[in-house]
Design a protein around this motif. Sequence first.
Motif, PDB file in Angstrom:
ATOM      1  N   GLN A 318      49.102  46.371  48.008  1.00 23.73           N
ATOM      2  CA  GLN A 318      48.509  46.255  46.667  1.00 23.73           C
ATOM      3  C   GLN A 318      47.710  44.955  46.530  1.00 23.73           C
ATOM      4  O   GLN A 318      46.631  44.942  45.920  1.00 23.73           O
ATOM      5  CB  GLN A 318      49.602  46.323  45.603  1.00 23.73           C
ATOM      6  N   LYS A 319      48.236  43.865  47.070  1.00 25.95           N
ATOM      7  CA  LYS A 319      47.503  42.591  47.034  1.00 25.95           C
ATOM      8  C   LYS A 319      46.219  42.683  47.849  1.00 25.95           C
ATOM      9  O   LYS A 319      45.167  42.172  47.448  1.00 25.95           O
ATOM     10  CB  LYS A 319      48.382  41.464  47.571  1.00 25.95           C
ATOM     11  N   TRP A 321      44.518  45.391  48.336  1.00 23.25           N
ATOM     12  CA  TRP A 321      43.618  46.262  47.562  1.00 23.25           C
ATOM     13  C   TRP A 321      42.789  45.436  46.555  1.00 23.25           C
ATOM     14  O   TRP A 321      41.601  45.640  46.384  1.00 23.25           O
ATOM     15  CB  TRP A 321      44.443  47.310  46.828  1.00 23.25           C
ATOM     16  N   LYS A 322      43.479  44.502  45.882  1.00 23.85           N
ATOM     17  CA  LYS A 322      42.820  43.683  44.877  1.00 23.85           C
ATOM     18  C   LYS A 322      41.731  42.798  45.486  1.00 23.85           C
ATOM     19  O   LYS A 322      40.750  42.455  44.817  1.00 23.85           O
ATOM     20  CB  LYS A 322      43.836  42.813  44.151  1.00 23.85           C
ATOM     21  N   TRP A 336      41.222  55.315  43.870  1.00 29.02           N
ATOM     22  CA  TRP A 336      42.250  54.546  43.164  1.00 29.02           C
ATOM     23  C   TRP A 336      43.416  55.441  42.744  1.00 29.02           C
ATOM     24  O   TRP A 336      44.593  55.067  42.864  1.00 29.02           O
ATOM     25  CB  TRP A 336      41.650  53.854  41.947  1.00 29.02           C
ATOM     26  N   ARG A 340      47.279  54.896  43.912  1.00 31.40           N
ATOM     27  CA  ARG A 340      48.305  54.702  42.891  1.00 31.40           C
ATOM     28  C   ARG A 340      49.378  55.784  42.969  1.00 31.40           C
ATOM     29  O   ARG A 340      50.572  55.504  42.783  1.00 31.40           O
ATOM     30  CB  ARG A 340      47.649  54.730  41.510  1.00 31.40           C
ATOM     31  N   CYS A 343      51.798  54.914  45.773  1.00 32.80           N
ATOM     32  CA  CYS A 343      52.667  53.803  45.383  1.00 32.80           C
ATOM     33  C   CYS A 343      53.715  54.265  44.371  1.00 32.80           C
ATOM     34  O   CYS A 343      54.906  53.918  44.462  1.00 32.80           O
ATOM     35  CB  CYS A 343      51.842  52.671  44.787  1.00 32.80           C
TER      36      CYS A 343
END
Length: 394
Positions: A318-319, A321-322, A336, A340, A343
């Motif tokens: 997730q980090k 991805w950002k 996205w 999501r 996750c």
Amino acid sequence: PTSIVYSIFELIKSTISAVIGNPLQITYVIAIKGIDDFFVGDPVYVGIVTASAIYGIGDPDKGIFSGGGDRQMGYLFTVEHIVNILASLRGQRETERELLETYHHHVENFYNYIKINKELRDLDLKRNLDAKNALCEEAEKLVENNDIAGAFKQLQLLHSRWKEIGPIPKEQKEPLWERFKAATSQINEKYHHFFESLKQEQEDNLKVKEEICGKAAAIAAGEYRSISEWNTATQNIIDLQEEWKHSGTIPQKERNKIYKKFRSSCDTFFERKRDFYKNMSAEQDKNLELKIKLCEKVEAIKDSTDWKITTDRIISYQKEWKKIGPAPKKYSNKVWARFREACDTFFNNKKLHFKDIDSEQSKNLELKKAIIEEARQFTLSGNAEEDINKLKDF
């Protein structure tokens, strides 16, 4: 008789003078053309026939100055024509009495024509006077017109119309012209002041446009790294373009130069923006590939029950991805949603698992609380062995 000859000749000359303003012309013409050679020894006949030729020969409607004749042709009647008429009459002598009657008839017609002509001329003069008075009134109204440029343009048309109008009574000519000229002077003066103020206004507008050019050049040279920054800069350029439209006119000689300067800055900005989006498109395609790979990694471990290790890995994804930039707008929402969903699948499973654990622990807690309360209520029986066993059960 000689007296009759002179009377007729003087009448001819005075008549010609009244019409064409040259009393010597007829005498000169007769002399140089040798008209009297046609009728040698008969000057009376020459005079009468010449007068008849001019005022009408036998027919009152055919005279040069008769009411039935062509007015313009009357004034332009040629000498050759008179000579030809006299020549045609040679050998067709009438009696002196008949000639005198014809002569007096045409003299009477001539004076009638002069009277009618004067009345017509007076009518023309009055009509022209009325027309010029109307032009004066129009010019005086233009003085009060707030549209100064329009009034000045209309004034030029009034002057053209003034020139087209014929003569007016002599005593009215100068006063009327002074009246028209006075209105003209006022309009010209107002136009002069208007032009001077317009010139200053255009100079001020030029300064405004130069400031706009400076702002546009600064925006065109700016550095923008994100879409939001480019959008903000784009709106600023659009605002400057709108301001330019409302900044008024400038001196003619400066228009092309300063417009090209402003247009050049706008073109530079939008060319850079196109290049940015072109490069961004390639970068977004690359970002899409990276995000798809992250989706695949999370999907591979979403059903794992190794809660601690898997949680740490998904959080790291997730980090990551950002840190990745935007994907093409066409695919951004889809990729996205895919990431999501993977996750959420893992974290929902984890939550459900630990929810069951928490429920069992709560039940155990209640049991332990009951044991504690039972222990509190315990009293010694006096039998040491039994009391020890009871405590062990607790």
